[in-house]
Design a protein around this motif. Structure first.
Motif, PDB file in Angstrom:
ATOM      1  N   SER A  61     -57.494  -1.727  27.897  1.00 48.21           N
ATOM      2  CA  SER A  61     -56.491  -0.933  27.046  1.00 48.21           C
ATOM      3  C   SER A  61     -55.688  -1.734  26.157  1.00 48.21           C
ATOM      4  O   SER A  61     -55.636  -2.832  26.261  1.00 48.21           O
ATOM      5  CB  SER A  61     -55.634  -0.061  27.922  1.00 48.21           C
ATOM      6  OG  SER A  61     -54.847  -1.084  28.530  1.00 48.21           O
ATOM      7  N   ASP A  62     -55.058  -0.855  25.328  1.00 50.87           N
ATOM      8  CA  ASP A  62     -54.264  -1.407  24.266  1.00 50.87           C
ATOM      9  C   ASP A  62     -52.863  -1.773  24.829  1.00 50.87           C
ATOM     10  O   ASP A  62     -52.421  -1.113  25.646  1.00 50.87           O
ATOM     11  CB  ASP A  62     -54.080  -0.621  22.957  1.00 50.87           C
ATOM     12  CG  ASP A  62     -53.356  -1.208  21.742  1.00 50.87           C
ATOM     13  OD1 ASP A  62     -51.988  -1.930  22.181  1.00 50.87           O
ATOM     14  OD2 ASP A  62     -53.654  -1.227  20.784  1.00 50.87           O
ATOM     15  N   HIS A  99     -48.583   1.064  32.413  1.00 53.68           N
ATOM     16  CA  HIS A  99     -50.187   0.899  32.270  1.00 53.68           C
ATOM     17  C   HIS A  99     -50.715   1.515  33.694  1.00 53.68           C
ATOM     18  O   HIS A  99     -51.644   2.377  33.517  1.00 53.68           O
ATOM     19  CB  HIS A  99     -50.540  -0.579  32.349  1.00 53.68           C
ATOM     20  CG  HIS A  99     -50.594  -1.166  30.989  1.00 53.68           C
ATOM     21  ND1 HIS A  99     -51.479  -0.693  29.999  1.00 53.68           N
ATOM     22  CD2 HIS A  99     -49.660  -2.059  30.516  1.00 53.68           C
ATOM     23  CE1 HIS A  99     -51.067  -1.505  28.837  1.00 53.68           C
ATOM     24  NE2 HIS A  99     -50.220  -2.078  29.015  1.00 53.68           N
ATOM     25  N   GLY A 159     -51.292   1.332  25.305  1.00 56.27           N
ATOM     26  CA  GLY A 159     -51.821   1.787  26.817  1.00 56.27           C
ATOM     27  C   GLY A 159     -53.154   2.717  26.545  1.00 56.27           C
ATOM     28  O   GLY A 159     -53.706   3.153  27.524  1.00 56.27           O
ATOM     29  N   LYS A 160     -53.476   2.748  25.076  1.00 53.72           N
ATOM     30  CA  LYS A 160     -54.695   3.529  25.060  1.00 53.72           C
ATOM     31  C   LYS A 160     -55.802   2.929  25.426  1.00 53.72           C
ATOM     32  O   LYS A 160     -56.129   1.934  25.028  1.00 53.72           O
ATOM     33  CB  LYS A 160     -54.865   3.980  23.501  1.00 53.72           C
ATOM     34  CG  LYS A 160     -55.721   4.722  23.022  1.00 53.72           C
ATOM     35  CD  LYS A 160     -55.842   4.888  21.393  1.00 53.72           C
ATOM     36  CE  LYS A 160     -57.156   5.589  21.207  1.00 53.72           C
ATOM     37  NZ  LYS A 160     -57.195   5.707  19.605  1.00 53.72           N
ATOM     38  N   SER A 161     -56.932   3.776  26.180  1.00 51.70           N
ATOM     39  CA  SER A 161     -58.062   2.975  26.623  1.00 51.70           C
ATOM     40  C   SER A 161     -58.946   2.759  25.373  1.00 51.70           C
ATOM     41  O   SER A 161     -58.886   3.210  24.355  1.00 51.70           O
ATOM     42  CB  SER A 161     -58.761   4.003  27.445  1.00 51.70           C
ATOM     43  OG  SER A 161     -60.005   3.516  27.998  1.00 51.70           O
ATOM     44  N   TYR A 184     -58.226  -3.774  33.091  1.00 52.99           N
ATOM     45  CA  TYR A 184     -58.311  -3.032  34.548  1.00 52.99           C
ATOM     46  C   TYR A 184     -59.409  -3.572  35.175  1.00 52.99           C
ATOM     47  O   TYR A 184     -60.715  -3.000  34.729  1.00 52.99           O
ATOM     48  CB  TYR A 184     -58.120  -1.618  34.410  1.00 52.99           C
ATOM     49  CG  TYR A 184     -56.966  -1.014  33.621  1.00 52.99           C
ATOM     50  CD1 TYR A 184     -55.941  -0.661  34.203  1.00 52.99           C
ATOM     51  CD2 TYR A 184     -57.020  -0.960  32.119  1.00 52.99           C
ATOM     52  CE1 TYR A 184     -54.887   0.039  33.753  1.00 52.99           C
ATOM     53  CE2 TYR A 184     -55.888  -0.506  31.621  1.00 52.99           C
ATOM     54  CZ  TYR A 184     -54.737  -0.090  32.246  1.00 52.99           C
ATOM     55  OH  TYR A 184     -53.725   0.398  31.401  1.00 52.99           O
TER      56      TYR A 184
END
Length: 366
Positions: A96-97, A60, A101-103, A86
């Motif tokens: 994020s996922d 991340h 890690g996708k925003s 975050y």
């Protein structure tokens, strides 16, 4: 005794008229914020599907190397449907996922902005910047007036004669009443049932808003109060070239706290990393620990929990969550919300009774 009661009554009425609008504002904003966390989570509308094992903090944070400013913390939830958070100070949060890690963006910014606006009125009377201190001082004075109204209200509530009909009139709503009789009944009944939770809310609010009250809490607990000063903004930092050891440290924290519900990695970090672990919802400070892990060995070098705090710090920490009712979870939030609603009714009926006392008599005499 009759003179004492009469004096307290007029003081109660006078201060009620003086502070009524301010108390009403604090009550309404308190009602609106009673279930803020649940409303915001619902409004964000994140729908995450588990796809394998969730990513660790290394993956991340590695995706943030191009960011101008790294976050101040990175939050993980045990609930597989919740995103990674975050946190950039208190002003901004990005999600994020946890598996890719996708925003996922900033959540519902409109709803978050609404609650931020309500909070500014509840704490600082809507003021910003340097004038926040003035707004906080006014709120603090209003809170003390409200405390006086509650204490004197409890005294005035006691009936002169303890008869069944007399007690019923001040503890149960009478649906058939109208006008002054209805306002009097509502003022007594709502005050009776909400007195204890309102006292908890107002006393805790006094400690939160008044530095002298916080100092008093520490002295009563037999502990030296901390030196109060301005909070320094954290210095800007960049992520280190190597993030090695964070995932192993994260695994150590999870294995040593099998009942964890959320884990927050504090930034910045160097040779060690600090994690805040919660075994319950955020209103239970006694179920939180701060754990420091050596990134080279993955060993725990320090672990501090609620029991390691002094009695003054423990009391002050609980007060924060008692004020919002979150110390009792969803039932506690419900009680706090109902109490704030009752205080709004008390202000309304108090104004109505005063209007009839001062203006209706004049019209009748004319």
């Amino acid at each position: 005794m009759k003179l004492v009661r009469k004096t307290i009554f007029w003081l109660h009425l006078g201060i009620g008229l003086l502070a009524g609008v301010l108390v009403l504002m604090m009550s309404v904003t308190g009602v609106l914020m009673a279930f803020e966390r649940q409303i915001v989570e619902k409004a964000d509308g994140f729908h995450i599907t588990a796809t394998g094992n969730p990513l660790g903090p290394e993956a991340h944070l590695d995706g943030l190397r191009t960011a101008k400013q790294p976050p101040s913390s990175l939050g993980f939830e045990r609930d597989a449907t919740r995103p990674v958070v975050y946190q950039f100070g208190k002003e901004k949060a990005v999600f994020s996922d946890p598996y890719t890690g996708k925003s996922l963006g900033n959540g519902n910014t409109a709803v978050r902005g609404f609650f931020k606006f309500i909070l500014s009125w509840h704490r600082w009377l809507g003021r910003e910047g340097a004038s926040q201190a003035t707004g906080k001082a006014i709120i603090g004075i209003g809170n003390l007036m409200f405390l006086f109204l509650l204490v004197t209200g409890v005294f005035l509530w006691f009936p002169k004669r303890w008869t069944r009909s007399g007690v019923k009139a001040i503890t149960l709503l009478q649906k058939r009443l109208k006008g002054r009789a209805r306002d009097w009944n509502w003022h007594n009944v709502f005050g009776f049932w909400a007195a204890i939770p309102l006292l908890v809310i107002v006393i805790s609010g006094t400690v939160i808003s008044q530095p002298w009250a916080t100092t008093l809490v520490f002295h009563l607990a037999g502990e030296t109060p901390p030196v109060q000063g301005e909070r320094k903004k954290p210095a800007p930092f960049t992520l280190p070239e190597s993030l090695a050891g964070l995932d192993a440290a994260f695994a150590t924290v999870k294995s040593s706290n099998p009942d964890w519900q959320s884990i927050q990695l504090q930034l910045p970090f160097a040779k060690t990393a600090t994690f805040i672990v919660a075994d319950s919802h955020r209103g239970r400070p006694d179920l939180r620990r701060t754990i420091t892990v050596d990134l080279a060995t993955s060993g725990i070098v320090k672990s501090e929990g609620f029991d390691d705090l002094g009695p003054g710090r423990q009391t002050r920490t609980w007060i924060r969550w008692l004020h919002t009712g979150e110390a009792g979870g969803l039932p506690g939030q419900t009680i706090a919300g109902l109490a704030a609603t009752a205080s709004a009714v008390l202000v309304w009926t108090g104004f109505a009774l005063s209007f009839r006392r001062f203006f209706k008599k004049r019209r009748a005499a004319a």
